[in-house]
Design a protein around this motif. Structure first.
Motif, mmCIF file in Angstrom:
data_model
loop_
_atom_site.group_PDB
_atom_site.id
_atom_site.type_symbol
_atom_site.label_atom_id
_atom_site.label_comp_id
_atom_site.label_asym_id
_atom_site.label_seq_id
_atom_site.Cartn_x
_atom_site.Cartn_y
_atom_site.Cartn_z
ATOM 1 N N GLY A 148 0.820 -1.208 0.000
ATOM 2 C CA GLY A 148 0.000 0.000 0.000
ATOM 3 C C GLY A 148 0.854 1.258 0.000
ATOM 4 O O GLY A 148 1.869 1.336 0.691
ATOM 5 N N VAL A 149 0.453 2.260 -0.774
ATOM 6 C CA VAL A 149 1.244 3.484 -0.885
ATOM 7 C C VAL A 149 1.286 4.229 0.449
ATOM 8 O O VAL A 149 2.337 4.704 0.877
ATOM 9 N N ARG A 150 0.149 4.347 1.129
ATOM 10 C CA ARG A 150 0.135 5.021 2.445
ATOM 11 C C ARG A 150 1.078 4.300 3.404
ATOM 12 O O ARG A 150 1.889 4.928 4.093
ATOM 13 N N GLU A 151 1.009 2.984 3.424
ATOM 14 C CA GLU A 151 1.877 2.202 4.298
ATOM 15 C C GLU A 151 3.341 2.372 3.901
ATOM 16 O O GLU A 151 4.232 2.423 4.750
ATOM 17 N N ARG A 152 3.605 2.476 2.594
ATOM 18 C CA ARG A 152 4.962 2.675 2.090
ATOM 19 C C ARG A 152 5.516 4.020 2.576
ATOM 20 O O ARG A 152 6.644 4.098 3.052
ATOM 21 N N VAL A 153 4.712 5.076 2.449
ATOM 22 C CA VAL A 153 5.138 6.404 2.897
ATOM 23 C C VAL A 153 5.406 6.385 4.395
ATOM 24 O O VAL A 153 6.437 6.862 4.872
ATOM 25 N N HIS A 154 4.477 5.825 5.158
ATOM 26 C CA HIS A 154 4.639 5.777 6.611
ATOM 27 C C HIS A 154 5.895 4.995 6.993
ATOM 28 O O HIS A 154 6.669 5.450 7.854
ATOM 29 N N ALA A 155 6.079 3.836 6.397
ATOM 30 C CA ALA A 155 7.241 3.005 6.729
ATOM 31 C C ALA A 155 8.538 3.728 6.381
ATOM 32 O O ALA A 155 9.507 3.703 7.160
ATOM 33 N N TYR A 156 8.563 4.379 5.228
ATOM 34 C CA TYR A 156 9.778 5.073 4.801
ATOM 35 C C TYR A 156 10.118 6.234 5.743
ATOM 36 O O TYR A 156 11.261 6.362 6.192
ATOM 37 N N VAL A 157 9.138 7.058 6.052
ATOM 38 C CA VAL A 157 9.400 8.204 6.923
ATOM 39 C C VAL A 157 9.824 7.719 8.306
ATOM 40 O O VAL A 157 10.802 8.223 8.882
#
Length: 192
Positions: free
Chosen positions: A84-93
């Motif tokens: 998931g893109v939202r999960e990807r952004v959260h994990a990356y940050v």
């Protein structure tokens, strides 16, 4: 620097002692630590570092993979593997900020403290490319707030690096993680 095969045994040993000391000291205190501290940890003179590596940038180039590159590249690859893109952004940050908190050398890389180091700058370019990719995906999926740009990801990391590097008091991990959540709430559009 002479080819390792042509060096005397004591010179090869000094190179390995310097590299091992640099990895430890740079990981603990960052890439800007005085070279005298690296030399002391390796039990060699500062001149030996210059003779074998040409100075700080040569030493950084020699150890950057062990100090920080593997971790930074892994954060990007791990984020790419998340569905998931939202999960990807959260994990990356979260992962980037965790590295910034625990590994001071990350902040030196993000601040481009040593622009003459090609491997260090390559890490910065890889992060920039990843930010371009992440923001494009985030806007396509509608999960990023309007106006968020790849430069915003870079600016957030730089602001954090400056705060961690120059703050008189290091924030507690709880406060730091709470602030990470504020950042994520600010860059991500509200979920349905």
């Amino acid at each position: 620097m002479a080819a390792p095969a042509t060096l005397r045994a004591d010179a090869r040993r000094n190179i390995e002692l310097i590299r091992a000391a640099a990895v430890q000291v740079f990981r603990e205190r960052g890439l800007s630590v005085p070279l005298e501290d690296v030399a002391a940890a390796a039990r060699v003179s500062k001149a030996t570092i210059f003779n074998r590596f040409g100075g700080r940038v040569g030493l950084i180039d020699s150890v950057i993979d062990e100090v920080v590159a593997v971790e930074l590249l892994s954060v990007m690859e791990d984020a790419r593997s998340i569905q998931g893109v939202r999960e990807r952004v959260h994990a990356y940050v979260r992962a980037t900020r965790k590295l910034q908190y625990s590994l001071p050398a990350v902040n030196d890389v993000l601040l481009q403290e040593f622009p003459d180091s090609e491997p260090l700058m390559a890490l910065c370019h890889a992060a920039d490319a990843f930010h371009d990719e992440l923001v494009a995906e985030g806007h396509t999926a509608g999960i990023l707030a309007d106006g968020v740009t790849p430069g915003d990801f870079q600016a957030l990391a730089i602001d954090n690096a400056l705060a961690l590097k120059h703050a008189r008091v290091h924030p507690s991990r709880g406060d730091y993680d709470r602030r990470t959540a504020y950042i994520l709430n600010g860059i991500c559009a509200p979920s349905d």
